[in-house]
Motif scaffolding. Structure first.
Motif, mmCIF file in Angstrom:
data_model
loop_
_atom_site.group_PDB
_atom_site.id
_atom_site.type_symbol
_atom_site.label_atom_id
_atom_site.label_comp_id
_atom_site.label_asym_id
_atom_site.label_seq_id
_atom_site.Cartn_x
_atom_site.Cartn_y
_atom_site.Cartn_z
ATOM 1 N N ALA A 239 -0.712 8.086 -5.106
ATOM 2 C CA ALA A 239 -1.881 8.941 -4.894
ATOM 3 C C ALA A 239 -1.461 10.342 -4.451
ATOM 4 O O ALA A 239 -2.043 11.336 -4.888
ATOM 5 C CB ALA A 239 -2.805 8.303 -3.856
ATOM 6 N N LEU A 240 -0.437 10.424 -3.600
ATOM 7 C CA LEU A 240 0.064 11.732 -3.166
ATOM 8 C C LEU A 240 0.667 12.501 -4.334
ATOM 9 O O LEU A 240 0.452 13.708 -4.472
ATOM 10 C CB LEU A 240 1.090 11.569 -2.042
ATOM 11 C CG LEU A 240 1.739 12.856 -1.525
ATOM 12 C CD1 LEU A 240 0.694 13.824 -0.987
ATOM 13 C CD2 LEU A 240 2.771 12.530 -0.461
ATOM 14 N N ASP B 236 0.810 -1.218 0.000
ATOM 15 C CA ASP B 236 0.000 0.000 0.000
ATOM 16 C C ASP B 236 0.839 1.262 0.000
ATOM 17 O O ASP B 236 0.352 2.318 -0.390
ATOM 18 C CB ASP B 236 -0.938 0.015 1.212
ATOM 19 C CG ASP B 236 -2.064 -0.977 1.062
ATOM 20 O OD1 ASP B 236 -2.445 -1.271 -0.088
ATOM 21 O OD2 ASP B 236 -2.559 -1.466 2.097
ATOM 22 N N VAL B 237 2.088 1.178 0.422
ATOM 23 C CA VAL B 237 2.923 2.370 0.459
ATOM 24 C C VAL B 237 3.142 2.914 -0.957
ATOM 25 O O VAL B 237 3.193 4.119 -1.173
ATOM 26 C CB VAL B 237 4.250 2.098 1.196
ATOM 27 C CG1 VAL B 237 5.155 1.186 0.388
ATOM 28 C CG2 VAL B 237 4.962 3.398 1.515
ATOM 29 N N ARG C 163 0.971 2.566 -3.490
ATOM 30 C CA ARG C 163 -0.296 3.177 -3.903
ATOM 31 C C ARG C 163 -0.484 4.542 -3.246
ATOM 32 O O ARG C 163 -0.940 5.491 -3.870
ATOM 33 C CB ARG C 163 -1.457 2.256 -3.560
ATOM 34 C CG ARG C 163 -1.712 1.218 -4.608
ATOM 35 C CD ARG C 163 -3.026 0.517 -4.313
ATOM 36 N NE ARG C 163 -2.862 -0.387 -3.184
ATOM 37 C CZ ARG C 163 -2.617 -1.683 -3.288
ATOM 38 N NH1 ARG C 163 -2.526 -2.221 -4.473
ATOM 39 N NH2 ARG C 163 -2.467 -2.433 -2.231
ATOM 40 N N THR C 164 -0.120 4.632 -1.981
ATOM 41 C CA THR C 164 -0.260 5.903 -1.269
ATOM 42 C C THR C 164 0.687 6.958 -1.832
ATOM 43 O O THR C 164 0.304 8.115 -2.008
ATOM 44 C CB THR C 164 -0.002 5.706 0.233
ATOM 45 O OG1 THR C 164 -0.861 4.684 0.717
ATOM 46 C CG2 THR C 164 -0.251 6.979 1.002
ATOM 47 N N LEU D 241 -7.689 10.944 1.446
ATOM 48 C CA LEU D 241 -7.152 9.611 1.704
ATOM 49 C C LEU D 241 -8.036 8.834 2.668
ATOM 50 O O LEU D 241 -8.207 7.629 2.534
ATOM 51 C CB LEU D 241 -5.733 9.710 2.266
ATOM 52 C CG LEU D 241 -4.999 8.408 2.499
ATOM 53 C CD1 LEU D 241 -4.727 7.716 1.170
ATOM 54 C CD2 LEU D 241 -3.696 8.669 3.219
ATOM 55 N N HIS D 242 -8.633 9.502 3.627
ATOM 56 C CA HIS D 242 -9.415 8.832 4.660
ATOM 57 C C HIS D 242 -10.892 8.712 4.326
ATOM 58 O O HIS D 242 -11.656 8.220 5.141
ATOM 59 C CB HIS D 242 -9.247 9.538 6.004
ATOM 60 C CG HIS D 242 -7.849 9.466 6.524
ATOM 61 N ND1 HIS D 242 -7.213 8.274 6.772
ATOM 62 C CD2 HIS D 242 -6.951 10.423 6.806
ATOM 63 C CE1 HIS D 242 -5.986 8.506 7.198
ATOM 64 N NE2 HIS D 242 -5.800 9.802 7.227
ATOM 65 N N TYR E 213 8.473 6.785 -2.708
ATOM 66 C CA TYR E 213 8.401 5.715 -3.709
ATOM 67 C C TYR E 213 9.792 5.152 -4.002
ATOM 68 O O TYR E 213 9.993 3.938 -4.028
ATOM 69 C CB TYR E 213 7.760 6.264 -4.984
ATOM 70 C CG TYR E 213 7.410 5.201 -5.991
ATOM 71 C CD1 TYR E 213 6.172 4.572 -5.952
ATOM 72 C CD2 TYR E 213 8.304 4.822 -6.978
ATOM 73 C CE1 TYR E 213 5.833 3.593 -6.868
ATOM 74 C CE2 TYR E 213 7.979 3.845 -7.897
ATOM 75 C CZ TYR E 213 6.742 3.237 -7.837
ATOM 76 O OH TYR E 213 6.423 2.275 -8.745
ATOM 77 N N ALA F 298 6.476 12.464 -2.204
ATOM 78 C CA ALA F 298 5.902 11.234 -2.751
ATOM 79 C C ALA F 298 6.928 10.470 -3.579
ATOM 80 O O ALA F 298 7.050 9.246 -3.455
ATOM 81 C CB ALA F 298 4.681 11.557 -3.603
ATOM 82 N N HIS G 290 -2.217 13.696 -6.505
ATOM 83 C CA HIS G 290 -2.945 14.764 -5.812
ATOM 84 C C HIS G 290 -2.171 16.079 -5.885
ATOM 85 O O HIS G 290 -2.743 17.131 -6.148
ATOM 86 C CB HIS G 290 -3.192 14.368 -4.359
ATOM 87 C CG HIS G 290 -3.993 15.361 -3.592
ATOM 88 N ND1 HIS G 290 -3.431 16.445 -2.960
ATOM 89 C CD2 HIS G 290 -5.318 15.455 -3.370
ATOM 90 C CE1 HIS G 290 -4.365 17.149 -2.377
ATOM 91 N NE2 HIS G 290 -5.534 16.570 -2.607
#
Length: 125
Positions: A13-14, A6-7, A9-10, A49-50, A112, A108, A17
Motif C-alpha cells: 500500500a505504501l 499485514d506487513v 499489505r502495508t 492508512l488509518h 517488503y 516500502a 501510494h
C-alpha cells in the motif's frame, strides 16, 4: 505466527501510494506554466492508512460510499497561494514532494524485501 502477514499489505500500500504521489507531482510539474491550473495533492499515507474501512465497495468514482478496488486516495485540488496567472503549482514544493515519494517507495520495497527474506529464512529456504 504467519497467519496474518499485514506487513506485506502495508508495504504494498505504501509503494502504491508513493507511486500515485509521484504521478500527481509530475502532473503538477508538467502544468506549472498552464494559466488557471490548480495543483493536485493526495492525503498523507498515514491518514489514508488509518481511515476506517466502510465495508462497501465502489464500482465507480461517483459513488458516495465505499472505496475503489485499488484503495488509493483521490487527488484533490491544493489550497495554496495563487500566482497572477491563476496557477497554484510551486516547483519547489513539487520537488520536495517528489523526493519524499521516492524515499517512501524505496522504504516500502526495503520493508517488503527484508520481510520476505525473514519469511524465507523461517521456512528454511
Amino acid at each position: 505466527m504467519f497467519q496474518s502477514l499485514d506487513v506485506f499489505r502495508t508495504a504494498m500500500a505504501l509503494a502504491r501510494h508513493s507511486g500515485l504521489q509521484q504521478a500527481v507531482s509530475s502532473q503538477n510539474v508538467a502544468n506549472a506554466d498552464t494559466p488557471g491550473y490548480r495543483g493536485l495533492e493526495i492525503p498523507d499515507f498515514a491518514e489514508t492508512l488509518h481511515q476506517p474501512l466502510t465495508g462497501q465497495r465502489a464500482t465507480r468514482a461517483t459513488h458516495l460510499n465505499g472505496a475503489l478496488q485499488d484503495g488509493l486516495p483521490e487527488p484533490h485540488t491544493r489550497r495554496a497561494t495563487v500566482d497572477p496567472n491563476g496557477n497554484t503549482v510551486s516547483l519547489e514544493t513539487e520537488m520536495v514532494t517528489a523526493v519524499e515519494a521516492s524515499r517512501a517507495h524505496s522504504k516500502a520495497l526495503s520493508i517488503y524485501r527484508s520481510n520476505l527474506t525473514l519469511l524465507r529464512a523461517s521456512l528454511g529456504r
